[in-house]
Structures are given as C-alpha cells and as structure tokens.
Design an enzyme around this catalytic site. Structure first.
Site, PDB file in Angstrom:
ATOM      1  N   ASP A  36      -4.679  50.796  34.638  1.00 26.86           N
ATOM      2  CA  ASP A  36      -4.144  50.860  33.282  1.00 26.86           C
ATOM      3  C   ASP A  36      -3.298  49.624  32.964  1.00 26.86           C
ATOM      4  O   ASP A  36      -2.687  49.034  33.856  1.00 26.86           O
ATOM      5  CB  ASP A  36      -3.289  52.134  33.145  1.00 26.86           C
ATOM      6  CG  ASP A  36      -3.016  52.484  31.688  1.00 26.86           C
ATOM      7  OD1 ASP A  36      -3.664  51.913  30.792  1.00 26.86           O
ATOM      8  OD2 ASP A  36      -2.142  53.337  31.459  1.00 26.86           O
ATOM      9  N   HIS A  47      -9.099  42.851  29.922  1.00 28.30           N
ATOM     10  CA  HIS A  47     -10.160  43.539  30.667  1.00 28.30           C
ATOM     11  C   HIS A  47     -10.853  42.574  31.633  1.00 28.30           C
ATOM     12  O   HIS A  47     -11.192  42.944  32.753  1.00 28.30           O
ATOM     13  CB  HIS A  47     -11.185  44.142  29.700  1.00 28.30           C
ATOM     14  CG  HIS A  47     -10.608  45.247  28.843  1.00 28.30           C
ATOM     15  ND1 HIS A  47      -9.800  46.228  29.343  1.00 28.30           N
ATOM     16  CD2 HIS A  47     -10.725  45.512  27.507  1.00 28.30           C
ATOM     17  CE1 HIS A  47      -9.440  47.059  28.372  1.00 28.30           C
ATOM     18  NE2 HIS A  47      -9.991  46.639  27.248  1.00 28.30           N
ATOM     19  N   LEU A  60     -16.905  50.398  53.169  1.00 30.96           N
ATOM     20  CA  LEU A  60     -16.141  51.038  52.086  1.00 30.96           C
ATOM     21  C   LEU A  60     -17.086  51.731  51.090  1.00 30.96           C
ATOM     22  O   LEU A  60     -18.101  51.158  50.694  1.00 30.96           O
ATOM     23  CB  LEU A  60     -15.337  49.962  51.344  1.00 30.96           C
ATOM     24  CG  LEU A  60     -14.610  50.420  50.075  1.00 30.96           C
ATOM     25  CD1 LEU A  60     -13.391  51.272  50.427  1.00 30.96           C
ATOM     26  CD2 LEU A  60     -14.173  49.220  49.230  1.00 30.96           C
TER      27      LEU A  60
END
Ligand code: FPP
Length: 258
Positions: free
Chosen positions: A32, A49, A143
């Site tokens: 955020d 972004h 991962l």
C-alpha cells in the site's frame, strides 16, 4: 527480475540464531501507498505503481535470500475496479509487463507462481498470462509467489461456499461433513499454509478484505513506509517485529516466533 536470477544470494542474517526463532514460512504483504509515494513527489500515480513493481522485485529477491517459502502479494483487489479507468488500465498493463518481463527470471530462480482470485471475469489475454505463469513454474520448488489478483477474501469465501454447495447439491457431500478443515480445502490455494505474518505498508492498519480466513492466527505488522520504499531492510524489520510477538494459537503456552 534479472538481478534476482544472477546475483549471488546474500547471507541470511536470521540464520543460525541461538534463540530458536525461525524465519516465517509464509509472509503476505498488502503493498500500500504507491499513490501517496507519488503524490509526495509531485509525480503521477502510475509512477508510484511502477516503482511499486521494483519494490516487488526486491521483496521477491529478499524473500528468497531469507529462506521464506511462501510470499503472497495483494496485487489487485476486487475493489480496485472502482478506481478511475485510466488507473485500472495502468495497473493491468503493469501486470502484463511484469509477467512478460519477469516470468522467465522467476522461473530461472526456481520460483513457483500461484494465482488466487476470481479469474472467470478477467479478459482472456490476462487469464492466459496468469495460467501460463502457473503452468511454466508449476514444478519449481523454491519460493512460492502467490499473486492475489482480482482478489477479495469475502469473494474467495463465497467461492469456497459455492464449491461445497455444489457438492452437497449433487449428493457427493453431506452438509454435516463440512468442517473448518474441509472448508479450508475449498479455498483458492488450499496447499498454501496460512501466513505467519501479514505486512501492510503505508501506515494503514487494516486487512481490507485480504486473506480473512487465512489470517486467523497471523501476526500483523504495519510498516510506516510506502510500498515503493520497501526493501530487504524493511522485510527484516517486519520479521524482527514478528519475532518479538508471542504466538499462542488460542492456547496457553507462549511460542515466540514459531
Ligand atoms: C496500493 O497503492 C497498491 C495497489 C493498488 C496495487 C499494487 C500494485 C503494484 C505494486 C504494481 C503492480 C504489480 C503487479 C504485479 C500487478 P495505492 O494506489 O492504493 O496507494 P495510495 O493508498 O497511496 O493511493
């Protein structure tokens, strides 16, 4: 993601700790503050972004280096469709570019990509890309990067309820057989363990419809930085905070960081 693929893995500062604290197996992040990061610099939101994607690359790399097994990221929420059309377009094109540019490097780095969220209603080209990312990396065992895309936890819970209801309606399942464990197995990614820690950047302190089922016993860590500033040091700070918590899972025995 080429830096992640080519650089040598840095030492894990949490490894070999004598106090028994383990690295969290699953870290989930609400990324955020991209807009605020851009506004503070007089830049358009899309720049926030874009820098957010760079922070995401750093987060993936640091997670691999620190030995985290699962990293879940909230990349586009079911509610994000209410943003202006131009911003939605920017976010979708960043996703397309991320998959186009970074998928090969993620694959080379042995990362397994898993997507959660509502897919049926997405554009066919995005659905294809998400499927391709999952298919290409399916057999990797490094991962696991869980990308929550077009995701809302209430919607995921409704999907699980619908799947169960269909089984009951078809006579394949007795309603009485529905337990929390069976319900969990009807969520979008049942093989992924619940997050040990959920991090939210930007100083906001809420879950915003993210992983409501899976967060039952997660430690919540709120970082006072905006997502584009996230780096390995921020991840380590969040893990250190996690280690300071006591996890009791409703019982009496305090089990710190485990
Ligand atoms: C929150 O910032 C972030 C998002 C809505 C999306 C997160 C997206 C990225 C990190 C880039 C896209 C990456 C992929 C792989 C899709 P905000 O816009 O809510 O910030 P604000 O609250 O300060 O306005």
């Amino acid at each position: 993601m080429s830096d992640a693929a080519t650089s040598s893995e840095a030492a894990n500062p949490l490894e070999g700790r004598s106090d028994g604290f383990a690295t969290p197996r699953h870290v989930a992040i609400i990324m955020d503050g991209n807009g605020r990061w851009a506004a503070a610099r007089g830049l358009p939101r899309v720049e926030g972004h874009r820098r957010g994607v760079e922070a995401l690359r750093r987060a993936v790399r640091a997670s691999r280096e620190l030995g985290i097994s699962y990293l879940t990221i909230f990349s586009f929420s079911s509610e994000n469709w209410s943003r202006p059309a131009s911003e939605i377009k920017d976010l979708l094109s960043l996703l397309r570019r991320f998959i186009r540019n970074d998928l090969a490097d993620l694959h080379k780095s042995n990362v397994r990509v898993r997507i959660v969220g509502e897919r049926e209603t997405l554009d066919p080209d995005i659905r294809r890309m998400l499927q391709e990312a999952e298919d290409l990396t399916h057999d990797n065992d490094g991962l696991t990067l869980v990308v929550a895309f077009n995701y809302g936890a209430r919607q995921e819970l409704a999907r699980a309820a619908r799947r169960l209801a269909i089984e009951v309606a078809q006579g394949r399942l007795a309603a009485e057989a529905i337990t929390p464990d069976l319900f969990r197995r009807h969520l979008d990614a049942p093989e992924v363990p619940d997050p040990d820690v959920i991090i939210r950047t930007s100083g906001e302190q809420r879950l915003s419809n993210f992983l409501l089922w899976q967060a039952a016993y997660s430690e919540l860590v709120f970082l006072p930085i905006n997502w584009p500033d996230f780096d390995r040091a921020a991840l380590e700070a969040a893990i250190a905070e996690y280690h300071r918590r006591e996890r009791r899972f409703g019982g009496l025995i305090a089990q710190a960081g485990s």
